[in-house]
Every structure is written in C-alpha cells, then in structure tokens.
Design an enzyme around this catalytic site. Structure first.
Site, mmCIF file in Angstrom:
data_model
loop_
_atom_site.group_PDB
_atom_site.id
_atom_site.type_symbol
_atom_site.label_atom_id
_atom_site.label_comp_id
_atom_site.label_asym_id
_atom_site.label_seq_id
_atom_site.Cartn_x
_atom_site.Cartn_y
_atom_site.Cartn_z
ATOM 1 N N GLU A 106 -28.079 -1.696 26.105
ATOM 2 C CA GLU A 106 -28.749 -2.506 26.955
ATOM 3 C C GLU A 106 -28.720 -4.150 26.370
ATOM 4 O O GLU A 106 -29.098 -5.012 27.458
ATOM 5 C CB GLU A 106 -30.270 -2.331 27.217
ATOM 6 C CG GLU A 106 -30.458 -0.666 27.630
ATOM 7 C CD GLU A 106 -30.120 -0.519 29.178
ATOM 8 O OE1 GLU A 106 -30.059 -1.594 29.893
ATOM 9 O OE2 GLU A 106 -29.602 0.552 29.514
ATOM 10 N N LYS A 107 -28.401 -4.274 25.132
ATOM 11 C CA LYS A 107 -28.593 -5.673 24.689
ATOM 12 C C LYS A 107 -27.687 -6.427 24.897
ATOM 13 O O LYS A 107 -26.353 -6.289 25.464
ATOM 14 C CB LYS A 107 -29.052 -5.525 23.221
ATOM 15 C CG LYS A 107 -30.016 -4.518 22.866
ATOM 16 C CD LYS A 107 -31.297 -4.474 23.598
ATOM 17 C CE LYS A 107 -32.107 -3.097 23.250
ATOM 18 N NZ LYS A 107 -33.532 -3.247 23.141
#
Ligand code: PLP
Length: 418
Positions: free
Chosen positions: A199-200
């Site tokens: 997700e980063k």
C-alpha cells in the site's frame, strides 16, 4: 439532481479505480532486476556466488534521496520500528507515547519491544497533538513515536519541543518522500522508519528501511537486525564495534530479491509523489469548498505527499451514508480505520499478548488502563472522516470521475451547495 447509485441510479464509475501508489508502476525494470538476482543465485545480501548488492544499493539510494547519513534495509516497516525501539534502548518497564490514530503496527512494535504504549490524542491533522504530548510523558517514557499518516507529516516542531531529551522515532511508513518545511519525513527525529508494503508510496511487497543521522544508533539498529552483528561485522566491509558492546539481536534483514525491486521502485518515488500531488490538487480544485466538508489540516500543507484526501463531515451518521453512497458510485473511499482509534483494537484495549508471560502491562511498575473516550478528538474526527484515495496512476478521466462522484454524493447527502 441525479439519482445516487446506492438508490438505483447509474454509478459514476463502473470500472475499478486502483488508488494505490508505487505498485501501479511496477514494470519491466523491476522484472529485469529480479531476473538479474535469480541469475546470480545470490539471494542473500551479504554474500553469494555472484553478489549484485541490491540491498546495499537500495540503502545507498535511500541515503542519497533522503539526504541522510545512515540507512538500514529491513524485512518490513514493523521491523524498522522494532530495530529503532531496540536501538534507543526501549524495553520492559518503559512507556512509549504513540498517537491515538495509526495503523496497529506502530502499537504492536511497542508492545513487542516490551514497553507499554501510552496514547496521546491527535490534532486536526490526525497526527500526535504536540500540545497534549507533555501530559502523556512520565518518568518512564523512553520514546515518542509520531506517525505521518497518508503522507501528511505530524507537527514535528511541536513534538520535538515537547519531547525534549527523549528519542523521537518517526513512523514514516506511509510517508516516504513527504516533507515538513522542506525537510524529508523520517529524517527529522532521532530515527525514521519506512515501509515498502504493497500500500505504501513505493513497494517490494514487504520490506522497510530505517534511517538516522546518529552513527551509534545506526550501528546498534543495524546489528539488532543482524543477530547482534553476524554478517555486518564478519562479512561486511565495515565493523560495528562488536567487541566493545556485545548484545543479542534477531533477524530482520532484507533479501536481495526484495532489494532488487525496492531499488527500482525508489527510482520511481519522485514520479509517484509528483503524480499524487498533482492529482490531489486537480481533484480538490474540481470539487471546491463545500459546506459540511471540512478538509483535514496539515502542519505543513506544502509537504503533503498527496496520497489521499480526507474531509470531516458533520456527524458519524452522515459520514456512514456518504461513504456508502460514494463507494456505490465506484470511488475507493473509507472512514479512516473504520472510525476507531487504534486503542479500540481488542488486543490493545484488553491488553492481550500471545501469552500473559509476554505482557508488558503485567510487569509494568504502575497499572495502565485504556478506555473508550480516552482521546476524544481522535474518536470524534475518525468517526466523521471520509478518506478518498488519490492514485499515482489516475488518468484525467479518473480524476473527473472522482470529483464528479464526490460532488454528486455531497449534493445528495449534505444538501446542494449554495
Ligand atoms: C504500513 C505501516 C507500518 C508497518 O509496515 P509493514 O511494512 O507492513 O510492517 C507501520 N506503521 C504505519 C503507520 C503503517 O502504515
């Protein structure tokens, strides 16, 4: 007024929107780097038949990109936090101040390090409220962990002033490349942890990196991730002074496959950030100011990495309707952390570790208890929050859809703008 999709109308979007970041840009370069490492058969970072030094290269890239003297690649962002907590000396009997709003990993790292988490309320940016911090500090406080949620950096000037004399570990897991008054998130406190989870901002699936300007802390953290200094001292070119200070560590190292992908992704960070910032600005511009939609604040709005847009609506009920309606229009959106502060997580609220023997609360010198209502601003703001993702690879049409859908739902749920 057009009928909302949730009431049977036509949704603004019928195809999925990928609101993610670096993962949307994975391409032939990542593949080639992986193929190179497989071909070398050297999957371990410290030696192999034909070592390509991908992890070392990633660390060098992080040092250059963030302009910080030391970087240690780790197996995850949580691993980076654990190494930072170990390096600054956190352990049983200690307290670590964390914000009431964060991903559970921040709190889990504190508990796994043997310390008791103490929750501090947040400000209007959903970050550690510097003005509330001194009330959370006791003689047992061993570190303060501000979190930069969704690429918005906490009020670090305020935090550093209130935390004077204490190590400040920045949880920058969601904020690589975000800035605070021109300085890189993660490089302003004592140490800074980043994550490379899917997700980063950039990703290798799993992975992390810990940065610091403090050479001694760097070596302590690096050796902690390497069984106390197994390969960093006997195979690496540099020596960590293990003869002066022997200690037990664990294995939180990154492998070469991860390092290969991480290194390529690091080269994409600026493009990812530039795209998210531009996309966020365009969406906000198209939506304009709306009654009943209060934008999330930021200590330094110019440093925002732009990965999402959060508004606070008038109350939790309206917020629930808004999120349901906007989701039905095909736009990725959430009430942040389901509207709950991190201490509402059952394991934390009930102070449960895998076995009671491992409980930092049980062996803490004073009783610590948590209750709903403990951090009222966090509870209020989260329950009223709508967060809309801003993808790094949105097209102009995607941006139009997001703005149109938000406007459509705001008209219907909050009343037509005047
Ligand atoms: C993702 C994240 C972490 C942990 O990172 P992992 O790489 O998943 O271990 C820690 N803190 C915050 C705020 C995060 O968002």
């Amino acid at each position: 007024m057009t009928t909302l999709a949730i009431e049977g109308g036509t949704p603004v979007r019928t195809t999925a929107l990928d609101h993610r970041r670096g993962v949307t840009r994975i391409g032939p370069e990542e593949r080639d780097a992986l193929v190179e490492v497989i071909g070398s058969r050297s999957l371990f970072r410290y030696y192999g038949p034909d070592l390509r030094e991908k992890v070392a290269g990633f660390e060098a890239g992080v040092r250059a990109r963030l302009d910080v003297p030391h970087a240690t690649a780790t197996s995850s962002g949580t691993a980076a936090l654990l190494a930072a907590l170990a390096a600054v000396g956190v352990g049983p009997g200690d307290e670590v101040v964390v914000p009431a709003v964060t991903f559970i990993a921040t709190v889990n790292a504190v508990v796994e390090s043997g310390a008791v988490p103490i929750f501090c309320d947040v400000d209007a940016s959903l970050s550690l409220d510097a003005s509330a911090l001194s009330a959370s500090i006791t003689p047992r406080t061993a570190a303060v962990v501000p979190v930069h949620l969704e690429n918005v950096v906490a009020d670090l000037d305020g935090v550093l002033a209130a935390a004077v004399g204490l190590p400040v570990i920045e949880d920058a897991c969601q904020a690589m490349g975000a800035t605070y008054h021109g300085r890189e998130a993660g490089t302003i406190g004592t140490m800074g942890a980043f994550s490379l989870q899917l997700e980063k901002n950039i990703t290798s699936g799993e992975g992390g990196v810990l940065v610091t300007s403090d050479e001694e802390l760097h070596w302590r953290a690096l050796r902690y991730t390497d069984q106390g200094g197994q390969f960093t001292t006997s195979h690496g070119s540099a020596r960590g002074g293990e003869r002066d200070e022997a200690f037990v560590g664990t294995n939180l190292r990154m492998n070469e496959l991860t390092g290969a992908v991480a290194g390529v992704q690091l080269g994409r960070l600026d493009a990812v950030l530039a795209a998210m910032r531009a996309n966020k600005a365009k969406i906000l511009d198209a939506i304009g100011t709306r009654p009943g939609m209060q934008p999330r604040a930021a200590a330094d709005p110019a440093g925002d990495g732009g990965s999402s847009i959060t508004w606070y609506l008038p109350d939790a009920q309206v917020t629930g309707r808004f999120v349901a309606a906007l989701s039905a229009e095909g736009i990725p959106c959430v009430t942040m952390y389901d509207g709950l502060p991190v201490y509402a997580t059952p394991s934390i609220m009930q102070q449960r570790t895998i076995t009671p023997k491992r409980s930092p609360w049980a062996r803490h010198p004073v009783p610590v208890s948590y209750r709903t209502g403990m951090c009222p601003r966090a509870e209020d703001l989260l329950a009223r929050s709508v967060t809309v993702g801003v993808g790094a690879s949105y097209t102009a049409a995607d941006l139009d859809d997001v703005a149109e859908a938000v406007g459509k739902v705001a008209d219907a749920v909050l009343g037509v703008a005047g």
